[in-house]
Design an enzyme around this catalytic site. Structure first.
Site, PDB file in Angstrom:
ATOM      1  N   TYR A  33     -59.435  -5.387  73.497  1.00 51.31           N
ATOM      2  CA  TYR A  33     -58.893  -6.854  72.848  1.00 51.31           C
ATOM      3  C   TYR A  33     -57.750  -6.722  72.554  1.00 51.31           C
ATOM      4  O   TYR A  33     -56.695  -5.564  72.695  1.00 51.31           O
ATOM      5  CB  TYR A  33     -59.723  -6.788  71.353  1.00 51.31           C
ATOM      6  CG  TYR A  33     -59.076  -6.070  70.346  1.00 51.31           C
ATOM      7  CD1 TYR A  33     -59.297  -4.407  70.293  1.00 51.31           C
ATOM      8  CD2 TYR A  33     -58.238  -6.705  69.304  1.00 51.31           C
ATOM      9  CE1 TYR A  33     -58.837  -3.718  69.096  1.00 51.31           C
ATOM     10  CE2 TYR A  33     -57.717  -5.727  68.259  1.00 51.31           C
ATOM     11  CZ  TYR A  33     -57.976  -4.354  68.181  1.00 51.31           C
ATOM     12  OH  TYR A  33     -57.519  -3.787  67.188  1.00 51.31           O
ATOM     13  N   ARG A  52     -50.708  -5.152  77.896  1.00 49.45           N
ATOM     14  CA  ARG A  52     -51.143  -3.786  77.145  1.00 49.45           C
ATOM     15  C   ARG A  52     -52.922  -4.134  77.389  1.00 49.45           C
ATOM     16  O   ARG A  52     -53.504  -3.246  77.669  1.00 49.45           O
ATOM     17  CB  ARG A  52     -50.971  -3.969  75.722  1.00 49.45           C
ATOM     18  CG  ARG A  52     -51.674  -2.720  75.204  1.00 49.45           C
ATOM     19  CD  ARG A  52     -50.982  -2.666  73.613  1.00 49.45           C
ATOM     20  NE  ARG A  52     -51.261  -3.582  72.732  1.00 49.45           N
ATOM     21  CZ  ARG A  52     -50.892  -4.019  71.716  1.00 49.45           C
ATOM     22  NH1 ARG A  52     -50.060  -3.192  70.965  1.00 49.45           N
ATOM     23  NH2 ARG A  52     -51.260  -4.890  70.835  1.00 49.45           N
ATOM     24  N   ARG A 100     -79.717  -2.242  78.096  1.00 47.42           N
ATOM     25  CA  ARG A 100     -78.866  -1.123  77.629  1.00 47.42           C
ATOM     26  C   ARG A 100     -79.071   0.146  78.340  1.00 47.42           C
ATOM     27  O   ARG A 100     -80.171   0.606  78.421  1.00 47.42           O
ATOM     28  CB  ARG A 100     -79.501  -0.781  76.029  1.00 47.42           C
ATOM     29  CG  ARG A 100     -78.575   0.031  75.608  1.00 47.42           C
ATOM     30  CD  ARG A 100     -78.725   0.150  74.053  1.00 47.42           C
ATOM     31  NE  ARG A 100     -77.932   1.131  73.464  1.00 47.42           N
ATOM     32  CZ  ARG A 100     -77.916   2.278  73.261  1.00 47.42           C
ATOM     33  NH1 ARG A 100     -79.059   2.860  73.858  1.00 47.42           N
ATOM     34  NH2 ARG A 100     -77.240   3.274  72.675  1.00 47.42           N
ATOM     35  N   LYS A 147     -56.758  -0.218  73.463  1.00 50.73           N
ATOM     36  CA  LYS A 147     -56.776  -0.918  72.277  1.00 50.73           C
ATOM     37  C   LYS A 147     -58.305  -1.480  72.160  1.00 50.73           C
ATOM     38  O   LYS A 147     -58.733  -2.453  72.809  1.00 50.73           O
ATOM     39  CB  LYS A 147     -56.047  -2.187  72.231  1.00 50.73           C
ATOM     40  CG  LYS A 147     -55.874  -2.809  70.749  1.00 50.73           C
ATOM     41  CD  LYS A 147     -54.518  -3.765  70.797  1.00 50.73           C
ATOM     42  CE  LYS A 147     -54.458  -4.429  69.679  1.00 50.73           C
ATOM     43  NZ  LYS A 147     -54.898  -3.823  68.239  1.00 50.73           N
ATOM     44  N   GLU A 179     -50.445   6.797  62.805  1.00 48.89           N
ATOM     45  CA  GLU A 179     -50.271   5.442  62.465  1.00 48.89           C
ATOM     46  C   GLU A 179     -51.269   4.970  61.536  1.00 48.89           C
ATOM     47  O   GLU A 179     -51.944   5.567  60.897  1.00 48.89           O
ATOM     48  CB  GLU A 179     -50.414   4.614  63.872  1.00 48.89           C
ATOM     49  CG  GLU A 179     -51.773   4.520  64.311  1.00 48.89           C
ATOM     50  CD  GLU A 179     -52.100   3.860  65.440  1.00 48.89           C
ATOM     51  OE1 GLU A 179     -51.324   3.070  66.075  1.00 48.89           O
ATOM     52  OE2 GLU A 179     -53.105   4.576  66.590  1.00 48.89           O
ATOM     53  N   LEU A 203     -51.352   3.600  69.053  1.00 49.60           N
ATOM     54  CA  LEU A 203     -51.463   2.328  69.762  1.00 49.60           C
ATOM     55  C   LEU A 203     -50.057   2.285  70.145  1.00 49.60           C
ATOM     56  O   LEU A 203     -49.303   2.190  69.090  1.00 49.60           O
ATOM     57  CB  LEU A 203     -52.234   1.130  69.196  1.00 49.60           C
ATOM     58  CG  LEU A 203     -52.065  -0.214  70.074  1.00 49.60           C
ATOM     59  CD1 LEU A 203     -53.345   0.124  70.996  1.00 49.60           C
ATOM     60  CD2 LEU A 203     -52.377  -1.335  69.212  1.00 49.60           C
TER      61      LEU A 203
HETATM   62  N1  PDD Z   1     -53.639  -4.248  65.352  1.00 53.77           N
HETATM   63  N2  PDD Z   1     -51.936   0.572  65.601  1.00 53.77           N
HETATM   64  C1  PDD Z   1     -53.101   0.034  65.455  1.00 53.77           C
HETATM   65  C2  PDD Z   1     -54.316   1.157  65.363  1.00 53.77           C
HETATM   66  C3  PDD Z   1     -53.295  -1.279  65.648  1.00 53.77           C
HETATM   67  O1  PDD Z   1     -54.479  -1.642  65.546  1.00 53.77           O
HETATM   68  C4  PDD Z   1     -52.363  -2.155  65.683  1.00 53.77           C
HETATM   69  C5  PDD Z   1     -52.297  -3.811  65.795  1.00 53.77           C
HETATM   70  C6  PDD Z   1     -50.938  -1.825  65.570  1.00 53.77           C
HETATM   71  C7  PDD Z   1     -49.847  -2.579  65.932  1.00 53.77           C
HETATM   72  O2  PDD Z   1     -49.637  -3.336  67.045  1.00 53.77           O
HETATM   73  P1  PDD Z   1     -48.942  -4.650  67.568  1.00 53.77           P
HETATM   74  O3  PDD Z   1     -47.413  -4.248  66.873  1.00 53.77           O
HETATM   75  O4  PDD Z   1     -49.098  -4.448  68.853  1.00 53.77           O
HETATM   76  O5  PDD Z   1     -49.636  -5.503  66.760  1.00 53.77           O
HETATM   77  C8  PDD Z   1     -50.870  -0.194  65.613  1.00 53.77           C
HETATM   78  C9  PDD Z   1     -54.143  -5.668  65.454  1.00 53.77           C
HETATM   79  C10 PDD Z   1     -53.044  -6.320  64.862  1.00 53.77           C
HETATM   80  C11 PDD Z   1     -55.623  -5.672  64.849  1.00 53.77           C
HETATM   81  O6  PDD Z   1     -56.382  -4.927  65.166  1.00 53.77           O
HETATM   82  O7  PDD Z   1     -55.652  -6.715  64.097  1.00 53.77           O
END
Ligand code: PDD
Length: 280
Positions: A33, A52, A100, A147, A179, A203
């Protein structure tokens, strides 16, 4: 104005947007996603998000149903149909519906969904005061650079943070901060901007790249090296980056004060540059 849904190329009101109960995203978390927001009505760094998405899909051997130009057109169309001053776009691509079975279905027809909702700006009081975070064991899988929609550890961590009154959970693996549950993390240590290097453990955030670019162009030195938790706790400043949090000062980690307990000067300056770049 109804929220906008989109399933496999077709726009429809969000409440009418449905997928099969046999969708592998639903049954296995077999999908990837992106979350994109607009500033001044325009999707912010859409190219980087779509690149990405392409990389995540490739990593799980999932073919993209459209090329980047077609995705771009769908996102723009969704934003237009939503008609909001600012939108939050969620894109999800799964391996599709099939009886499944853990192994992939013989002919994969991916499911692509999109939602477009109103994006409300973050509470400026949080920016001004900074936020508190708590640390948690990073029990995620070994490919956090993908992601993936498998977000159970992130969900559990954020819920625990919420019940304990913290704004974000910071994952720690082997004594090192990786993170946040939905953000990247930075420390300002002796004037240097420090953050965990990209790799399978985090990520590679779109906002993270922009923060590093801002820091370098402001003449700050940058260090992408592992961040031991004790080093981060004793940092002069700490902040988060992400699509939803933008650049957000952290003033407490596990109840321990960072710096003087207020958003630091360098963090505020990076946040201001980010605001100008994004919305100014
Ligand atoms: N998440 N690390 C993780 C685990 C994340 O899920 C996200 C973003 C980031 C920051 O990435 P970016 O700068 O590309 O948004 C870092 C999104 C916003 C979410 O899952 O809602």
């Amino acid at each position: 104005m109804p929220d906008i849904g989109f399933v496999n190329g077709r726009f429809l009101p969000l409440e009418e947007a449905t997928v099969s109960v046999e969708d592998r995203g639903f049954q296995f978390g077999d999908g990837v996603y992106e979350v994109i927001r607009t500033y001044h009505g325009r999707p912010f760094h859409l190219d980087a998000h779509l690149a990405r998405l392409e990389r995540s899909a490739k990593a799980i051997e999932l073919p993209l149903p459209w090329n980047i130009q077609q995705w771009t057109a769908h996102v723009h169309e969704g934003i237009k149909r939503g008609g909001y001053a600012e939108s939050k776009v969620y894109l999800q691509l799964t391996r599709g519906a099939a009886p499944r079975d853990h192994s992939f279905p013989a002919s994969t027809k991916p499911t692509a969904v999109m939602t477009v909702r109103e994006m409300r700006p973050m509470d400026p009081a949080l920016q001004a005061s900074g936020v508190t975070v708590m640390t948690m064991d990073d029990w995620r899988w070994g490919r956090c650079d993908i992601k993936s929609v498998n977000l159970l550890p992130n969900v559990m961590a954020r819920q625990k943070a919420k019940t304990e009154g913290a704004n974000e959970a910071l994952f720690v693996r082997g004594g090192r901060v990786t993170e946040g549950s939905s953000s990247n993390v930075f420390g300002v240590i002796k004037g240097r901007i420090c953050t965990t290097p990209t790799g399978p453990g985090i990520l590679p955030g779109v906002t993270r790249v922009l923060v590093l670019r801002i820091a370098k162009s402001s003449g700050l030195s940058v260090s992408e090296t592992e961040l031991p938790l004790r080093r981060l706790i004793s940092a002069d400043e700490v902040f988060l980056s992400g699509t939803t949090v933008e650049v957000l000062p952290v003033v407490r980690i596990d109840g321990r004060r960072i710096g003087n307990g207020k958003p630091g000067r360098i963090t505020r300056s990076i946040a201001e540059s980010f605001r100008l770049m994004a919305g100014g």
